[in-house]
Each structure stands twice: as C-alpha cells, then as structure tokens.
Design a protein around this motif. Structure first.
Motif, PDB file in Angstrom:
ATOM      1  N   SER A  21      43.958  37.145  40.982  1.00 38.13           N
ATOM      2  CA  SER A  21      43.142  35.931  41.094  1.00 38.13           C
ATOM      3  C   SER A  21      41.685  36.218  40.730  1.00 38.13           C
ATOM      4  CB  SER A  21      43.250  35.341  42.501  1.00 38.13           C
ATOM      5  OG  SER A  21      42.752  36.238  43.461  1.00 38.13           O
ATOM      6  N   THR A  22      41.192  37.409  41.053  1.00 36.62           N
ATOM      7  CA  THR A  22      39.822  37.769  40.647  1.00 36.62           C
ATOM      8  C   THR A  22      39.704  37.805  39.129  1.00 36.62           C
ATOM      9  OG1 THR A  22      39.547  39.097  42.647  1.00 36.62           O
ATOM     10  CG2 THR A  22      38.001  39.505  40.863  1.00 36.62           C
ATOM     11  N   LEU A  23      40.660  38.476  38.488  1.00 40.44           N
ATOM     12  CA  LEU A  23      40.616  38.548  37.023  1.00 40.44           C
ATOM     13  C   LEU A  23      40.725  37.157  36.395  1.00 40.44           C
ATOM     14  CD1 LEU A  23      42.830  41.699  36.332  1.00 40.44           C
ATOM     15  CD2 LEU A  23      40.367  41.459  36.012  1.00 40.44           C
ATOM     16  N   ALA A  24      41.636  36.334  36.899  1.00 42.60           N
ATOM     17  CA  ALA A  24      41.823  34.996  36.333  1.00 42.60           C
ATOM     18  C   ALA A  24      40.566  34.143  36.508  1.00 42.60           C
ATOM     19  CB  ALA A  24      43.023  34.322  36.992  1.00 42.60           C
ATOM     20  N   MET A  25      39.987  34.169  37.699  1.00 43.65           N
ATOM     21  CA  MET A  25      38.794  33.340  37.927  1.00 43.65           C
ATOM     22  C   MET A  25      37.601  33.837  37.115  1.00 43.65           C
ATOM     23  SD  MET A  25      38.848  32.166  41.920  1.00 43.65           S
ATOM     24  CE  MET A  25      39.436  33.644  42.718  1.00 43.65           C
ATOM     25  N   LEU A  26      37.462  35.164  36.973  1.00 42.72           N
ATOM     26  CA  LEU A  26      36.353  35.683  36.161  1.00 42.72           C
ATOM     27  C   LEU A  26      36.530  35.320  34.689  1.00 42.72           C
ATOM     28  CD1 LEU A  26      35.744  39.208  37.745  1.00 42.72           C
ATOM     29  CD2 LEU A  26      34.177  37.257  37.752  1.00 42.72           C
ATOM     30  N   LEU A  27      37.760  35.400  34.209  1.00 39.91           N
ATOM     31  CA  LEU A  27      37.993  35.060  32.804  1.00 39.91           C
ATOM     32  C   LEU A  27      37.831  33.562  32.548  1.00 39.91           C
ATOM     33  CD1 LEU A  27      41.024  37.381  31.983  1.00 39.91           C
ATOM     34  CD2 LEU A  27      38.686  37.587  31.136  1.00 39.91           C
ATOM     35  N   LEU A  28      38.303  32.748  33.497  1.00 45.02           N
ATOM     36  CA  LEU A  28      38.215  31.301  33.293  1.00 45.02           C
ATOM     37  C   LEU A  28      36.792  30.777  33.461  1.00 45.02           C
ATOM     38  CD1 LEU A  28      41.494  30.132  35.041  1.00 45.02           C
ATOM     39  CD2 LEU A  28      40.994  30.133  32.595  1.00 45.02           C
ATOM     40  N   SER A  29      36.030  31.353  34.378  1.00 45.40           N
ATOM     41  CA  SER A  29      34.674  30.843  34.624  1.00 45.40           C
ATOM     42  C   SER A  29      33.657  31.411  33.642  1.00 45.40           C
ATOM     43  CB  SER A  29      34.236  31.162  36.051  1.00 45.40           C
ATOM     44  OG  SER A  29      34.054  32.558  36.183  1.00 45.40           O
ATOM     45  N   GLN A  30      33.953  32.555  33.078  1.00 49.07           N
ATOM     46  CA  GLN A  30      33.058  33.256  32.144  1.00 49.07           C
ATOM     47  C   GLN A  30      31.654  33.426  32.735  1.00 49.07           C
ATOM     48  OE1 GLN A  30      33.240  31.099  28.464  1.00 49.07           O
ATOM     49  NE2 GLN A  30      35.326  31.749  28.048  1.00 49.07           N
ATOM     50  N   THR A  31      31.585  33.702  34.017  1.00 51.36           N
ATOM     51  CA  THR A  31      30.286  33.896  34.658  1.00 51.36           C
ATOM     52  C   THR A  31      29.805  35.327  34.444  1.00 51.36           C
ATOM     53  OG1 THR A  31      29.070  33.638  36.706  1.00 51.36           O
ATOM     54  CG2 THR A  31      31.247  34.549  36.904  1.00 51.36           C
ATOM     55  N   SER A  32      28.523  35.493  34.406  1.00 48.83           N
ATOM     56  CA  SER A  32      27.949  36.830  34.272  1.00 48.83           C
ATOM     57  C   SER A  32      26.866  37.079  35.324  1.00 48.83           C
ATOM     58  CB  SER A  32      27.368  37.027  32.869  1.00 48.83           C
ATOM     59  OG  SER A  32      26.375  36.048  32.620  1.00 48.83           O
ATOM     60  N   SER A  33      26.611  36.084  36.168  1.00 48.67           N
ATOM     61  CA  SER A  33      25.590  36.250  37.200  1.00 48.67           C
ATOM     62  C   SER A  33      26.186  36.963  38.415  1.00 48.67           C
ATOM     63  CB  SER A  33      25.031  34.892  37.621  1.00 48.67           C
ATOM     64  OG  SER A  33      26.009  34.146  38.289  1.00 48.67           O
ATOM     65  N   GLY A  34      25.341  37.652  39.123  1.00 47.34           N
ATOM     66  CA  GLY A  34      25.786  38.370  40.319  1.00 47.34           C
ATOM     67  C   GLY A  34      26.285  37.437  41.400  1.00 47.34           C
ATOM     68  N   ILE A  40      33.262  34.477  43.455  1.00 47.33           N
ATOM     69  CA  ILE A  40      34.649  34.637  42.993  1.00 47.33           C
ATOM     70  C   ILE A  40      35.341  35.756  43.771  1.00 47.33           C
ATOM     71  CG2 ILE A  40      36.012  35.447  41.020  1.00 47.33           C
ATOM     72  CD1 ILE A  40      34.148  33.795  39.245  1.00 47.33           C
ATOM     73  N   SER A  41      34.633  36.841  44.046  1.00 50.43           N
ATOM     74  CA  SER A  41      35.234  37.953  44.804  1.00 50.43           C
ATOM     75  C   SER A  41      35.595  37.534  46.220  1.00 50.43           C
ATOM     76  CB  SER A  41      34.280  39.137  44.842  1.00 50.43           C
ATOM     77  OG  SER A  41      34.018  39.588  43.544  1.00 50.43           O
ATOM     78  N   VAL A  42      34.694  36.797  46.870  1.00 51.57           N
ATOM     79  CA  VAL A  42      34.973  36.336  48.235  1.00 51.57           C
ATOM     80  C   VAL A  42      36.142  35.351  48.236  1.00 51.57           C
ATOM     81  CG1 VAL A  42      34.034  34.994  50.170  1.00 51.57           C
ATOM     82  CG2 VAL A  42      32.660  36.782  49.107  1.00 51.57           C
ATOM     83  N   ALA A  43      36.189  34.472  47.238  1.00 52.22           N
ATOM     84  CA  ALA A  43      37.295  33.512  47.153  1.00 52.22           C
ATOM     85  C   ALA A  43      38.628  34.227  46.915  1.00 52.22           C
ATOM     86  CB  ALA A  43      37.027  32.507  46.036  1.00 52.22           C
ATOM     87  N   ALA A  44      38.622  35.258  46.084  1.00 52.76           N
ATOM     88  CA  ALA A  44      39.844  36.021  45.822  1.00 52.76           C
ATOM     89  C   ALA A  44      40.296  36.773  47.068  1.00 52.76           C
ATOM     90  CB  ALA A  44      39.616  36.983  44.669  1.00 52.76           C
ATOM     91  N   LEU A  45      39.361  37.335  47.821  1.00 51.57           N
ATOM     92  CA  LEU A  45      39.726  38.021  49.063  1.00 51.57           C
ATOM     93  C   LEU A  45      40.316  37.050  50.080  1.00 51.57           C
ATOM     94  CD1 LEU A  45      36.748  40.503  49.536  1.00 51.57           C
ATOM     95  CD2 LEU A  45      39.142  41.066  49.112  1.00 51.57           C
ATOM     96  N   ALA A  46      39.730  35.866  50.168  1.00 50.07           N
ATOM     97  CA  ALA A  46      40.259  34.860  51.096  1.00 50.07           C
ATOM     98  C   ALA A  46      41.651  34.425  50.674  1.00 50.07           C
ATOM     99  CB  ALA A  46      39.313  33.662  51.157  1.00 50.07           C
ATOM    100  N   LEU A  47      41.873  34.254  49.375  1.00 54.44           N
ATOM    101  CA  LEU A  47      43.193  33.868  48.880  1.00 54.44           C
ATOM    102  C   LEU A  47      44.220  34.963  49.140  1.00 54.44           C
ATOM    103  CD1 LEU A  47      44.780  31.690  47.370  1.00 54.44           C
ATOM    104  CD2 LEU A  47      44.164  32.848  45.245  1.00 54.44           C
TER     105      LEU A  47
END
Length: 92
Positions: A21-34, A40-47
């Motif tokens: 889920s972390t990889l999918a959300m990072l690829l889909l959002s294309q975010t580069s900000s910290g 995304i990391s916190v959301a993936a951990l919660a999921l």
C-alpha cells in the motif's frame, strides 16, 4: 487479561499490506514532499494494522473426550479357512 500474540499469518498479511500500500500510494500520488511521504507512511501503517487485527484468529480445538480403553482386545470373528488337501507330484 493478557494480550494475545499475533500469529505468523497476521504478521505476514500486515507487513505485505504496509509495503504494497505504501508503494501504491507513493506511485499514484507522485508526491516528493516530506510531509506527503509521512502522511502516506502513517496511512499505510494504519491499513496494515487494520488488516492484521481483523484477520480471523485460529480457533482453539476442544479437548478430546477421553474414552476408557476396552478391557479385552477386539478380535475378528472370521472363521479360519479350511485346510486344503496336500497334492503330490508324480516323479518324472
């Protein structure tokens, strides 16, 4: 009440959920900000935690009822085969 330990399946499903889920959300959002990566990391951990905790736990098997051993061993009531007559060969 003691907290039950997670099973191997719960750990595996939870970990895979976090990673994918972390990889999918990072690829889909294309975010580069910290901040975006942190959200995304916190959301993936919660999921991953949600997946691991909602997975059904193995059921405990009820203890088998002990049955007393039979007093005498059981024997089959099959009659013995009738003896066959001995056949002699003719000497050649």
């Amino acid at each position: 009440m003691a907290m039950p330990r997670p099973t191997a399946a719960q750990l595996a499903y939870g970990s895979c959920t976090v990673i994918f889920s972390t990889l999918a959300m990072l690829l889909l959002s294309q975010t580069s900000s910290g901040a975006g990566i942190a959200v995304i990391s916190v959301a993936a951990l919660a999921l991953g935690l949600l997946v691991a905790m909602t997975m059904p736990l193995p059921r405990k098997r009820p203890a088998a009822m002990e049955q007393p051993a039979p007093q005498e061993p059981l024997r089959a009531s099959v009659p013995a085969p009738a003896p066959e007559p001995v056949r002699e060969r003719a000497a050649s």
